[in-house]
Motif scaffolding. Sequence first.
Motif, PDB file in Angstrom:
ATOM      1  N   ARG A 159       0.817  -1.216   0.000  1.00 50.34           N
ATOM      2  CA  ARG A 159       0.000   0.000   0.000  1.00 50.34           C
ATOM      3  C   ARG A 159       0.853   1.271   0.000  1.00 50.34           C
ATOM      4  O   ARG A 159       0.373   2.345  -0.374  1.00 50.34           O
ATOM      5  CB  ARG A 159      -0.918  -0.050   1.228  1.00 50.34           C
ATOM      6  CG  ARG A 159      -1.979   1.033   1.302  1.00 50.34           C
ATOM      7  CD  ARG A 159      -2.917   1.045   0.114  1.00 50.34           C
ATOM      8  NE  ARG A 159      -4.009   1.975   0.229  1.00 50.34           N
ATOM      9  CZ  ARG A 159      -3.905   3.293   0.367  1.00 50.34           C
ATOM     10  NH1 ARG A 159      -2.715   3.845   0.452  1.00 50.34           N
ATOM     11  NH2 ARG A 159      -4.973   4.058   0.430  1.00 50.34           N
ATOM     12  N   ARG A 160       2.127   1.135   0.356  1.00 49.67           N
ATOM     13  CA  ARG A 160       3.001   2.321   0.385  1.00 49.67           C
ATOM     14  C   ARG A 160       3.145   2.936  -1.006  1.00 49.67           C
ATOM     15  O   ARG A 160       3.395   4.140  -1.132  1.00 49.67           O
ATOM     16  CB  ARG A 160       4.385   1.960   0.932  1.00 49.67           C
ATOM     17  CG  ARG A 160       5.218   1.078   0.033  1.00 49.67           C
ATOM     18  CD  ARG A 160       6.594   0.810   0.606  1.00 49.67           C
ATOM     19  NE  ARG A 160       7.362  -0.111  -0.196  1.00 49.67           N
ATOM     20  CZ  ARG A 160       8.058   0.238  -1.273  1.00 49.67           C
ATOM     21  NH1 ARG A 160       8.087   1.503  -1.673  1.00 49.67           N
ATOM     22  NH2 ARG A 160       8.731  -0.662  -1.959  1.00 49.67           N
ATOM     23  N   PHE A 161       2.976   2.121  -2.060  1.00 49.39           N
ATOM     24  CA  PHE A 161       3.098   2.663  -3.409  1.00 49.39           C
ATOM     25  C   PHE A 161       2.015   3.700  -3.696  1.00 49.39           C
ATOM     26  O   PHE A 161       2.247   4.664  -4.432  1.00 49.39           O
ATOM     27  CB  PHE A 161       3.034   1.542  -4.457  1.00 49.39           C
ATOM     28  CG  PHE A 161       4.234   0.632  -4.467  1.00 49.39           C
ATOM     29  CD1 PHE A 161       5.485   1.112  -4.822  1.00 49.39           C
ATOM     30  CD2 PHE A 161       4.121  -0.703  -4.106  1.00 49.39           C
ATOM     31  CE1 PHE A 161       6.597   0.280  -4.833  1.00 49.39           C
ATOM     32  CE2 PHE A 161       5.225  -1.546  -4.121  1.00 49.39           C
ATOM     33  CZ  PHE A 161       6.463  -1.050  -4.480  1.00 49.39           C
ATOM     34  N   VAL A 162       0.833   3.512  -3.109  1.00 49.40           N
ATOM     35  CA  VAL A 162      -0.229   4.505  -3.257  1.00 49.40           C
ATOM     36  C   VAL A 162       0.139   5.765  -2.489  1.00 49.40           C
ATOM     37  O   VAL A 162      -0.005   6.889  -2.996  1.00 49.40           O
ATOM     38  CB  VAL A 162      -1.577   3.949  -2.759  1.00 49.40           C
ATOM     39  CG1 VAL A 162      -2.670   5.010  -2.879  1.00 49.40           C
ATOM     40  CG2 VAL A 162      -1.961   2.698  -3.531  1.00 49.40           C
ATOM     41  N   ASP A 163       0.621   5.588  -1.252  1.00 47.17           N
ATOM     42  CA  ASP A 163       1.025   6.743  -0.443  1.00 47.17           C
ATOM     43  C   ASP A 163       2.138   7.535  -1.121  1.00 47.17           C
ATOM     44  O   ASP A 163       2.286   8.739  -0.871  1.00 47.17           O
ATOM     45  CB  ASP A 163       1.475   6.279   0.942  1.00 47.17           C
ATOM     46  CG  ASP A 163       0.349   5.635   1.735  1.00 47.17           C
ATOM     47  OD1 ASP A 163      -0.822   5.989   1.494  1.00 47.17           O
ATOM     48  OD2 ASP A 163       0.632   4.772   2.591  1.00 47.17           O
ATOM     49  N   GLU A 164       2.910   6.852  -1.968  1.00 44.79           N
ATOM     50  CA  GLU A 164       3.995   7.517  -2.704  1.00 44.79           C
ATOM     51  C   GLU A 164       3.544   7.927  -4.114  1.00 44.79           C
ATOM     52  O   GLU A 164       4.354   8.192  -4.989  1.00 44.79           O
ATOM     53  CB  GLU A 164       5.208   6.579  -2.769  1.00 44.79           C
ATOM     54  CG  GLU A 164       5.821   6.338  -1.381  1.00 44.79           C
ATOM     55  CD  GLU A 164       6.712   5.111  -1.301  1.00 44.79           C
ATOM     56  OE1 GLU A 164       6.834   4.379  -2.313  1.00 44.79           O
ATOM     57  OE2 GLU A 164       7.281   4.866  -0.220  1.00 44.79           O
ATOM     58  N   ASN A 165       2.215   7.998  -4.296  1.00 44.93           N
ATOM     59  CA  ASN A 165       1.590   8.513  -5.527  1.00 44.93           C
ATOM     60  C   ASN A 165       2.015   7.762  -6.786  1.00 44.93           C
ATOM     61  O   ASN A 165       2.052   8.327  -7.878  1.00 44.93           O
ATOM     62  CB  ASN A 165       1.879  10.016  -5.690  1.00 44.93           C
ATOM     63  CG  ASN A 165       1.324  10.827  -4.558  1.00 44.93           C
ATOM     64  OD1 ASN A 165       0.224  10.559  -4.064  1.00 44.93           O
ATOM     65  ND2 ASN A 165       2.075  11.811  -4.101  1.00 44.93           N
ATOM     66  N   TYR A 166       2.330   6.472  -6.616  1.00 42.86           N
ATOM     67  CA  TYR A 166       2.755   5.609  -7.725  1.00 42.86           C
ATOM     68  C   TYR A 166       4.039   6.082  -8.398  1.00 42.86           C
ATOM     69  O   TYR A 166       4.403   5.608  -9.479  1.00 42.86           O
ATOM     70  CB  TYR A 166       1.648   5.455  -8.769  1.00 42.86           C
ATOM     71  CG  TYR A 166       0.538   4.507  -8.374  1.00 42.86           C
ATOM     72  CD1 TYR A 166       0.744   3.502  -7.435  1.00 42.86           C
ATOM     73  CD2 TYR A 166      -0.723   4.606  -8.947  1.00 42.86           C
ATOM     74  CE1 TYR A 166      -0.268   2.626  -7.080  1.00 42.86           C
ATOM     75  CE2 TYR A 166      -1.751   3.746  -8.608  1.00 42.86           C
ATOM     76  CZ  TYR A 166      -1.516   2.748  -7.660  1.00 42.86           C
ATOM     77  OH  TYR A 166      -2.524   1.887  -7.311  1.00 42.86           O
TER      78      TYR A 166
END
Length: 248
Positions: A159-166
């Motif tokens: 889910r961190r990839f979403v928090d990092e805006n992809y």
Amino acid sequence: MKDNFSAQAKTYATYRPNYSQEFIDYIASFVKNKTAALDVATGNGQVAAKLAKHFDTVYATDISQKQLDNAIPAGNIIYKVERAEATSFDDKMFDLITVAQAIHWFDFDAFYKEVYRILKPDGLFVVTGYGLFSTNPESDRLIHHLHENILGDYWDPERRFVDENYQTIPFPFEEIETKQFSETFTWSFEHLLGYIESWSAVQHYIRKNGTHPVDLIRDELKESWEKNDGRATFPLLLRIGKISEFRL
């Protein structure tokens, strides 16, 4: 690819934000030929339904039959249960392949190998999604507390990839510069709760603890939400790429 959403497929279909037709029109404007598109991990088919206005045929796949049972019907959409990383499609079949709010769950290497196999040489690959929404300051504080502190250990690592805006996902394509978009909705408190209920971390929390994490902030959140305007603004994430000659 993980399936974190079959259990709450109806909730997901009802309460997740929609992408505007304007946003999907913008994506489609980059595509030269509009014979066939593929929406991977389509969920309830919201992107597929809007792509269907542009393409002769839209294929839409998901690993969850329960998600597809809630999908939006259209005469030129073909829904199929398939894994993102191993499809049954022919080589060089698609003018456009989209993934909305799902690529962080994929096996990147296997999926991108499949994209390079089934995407036409002049086709486009699009990753999109939305980040954490913002609203009034009081509700923002409570929702961030829920998201970061109460649910912090219950989010899957991906889910961190979403928090990092992809921006930190592998992206082995020649990238095309795009405009920035956001979507704003006006929600009742019940709709807000329905959206939060669809979060994977909420489901993980409930399964482990037998209680609902929102109960820890419910009364305060309800008060802050109902004395404000109920507006929720989501930043949209968007990356568009074409096949790189270096990968062929």
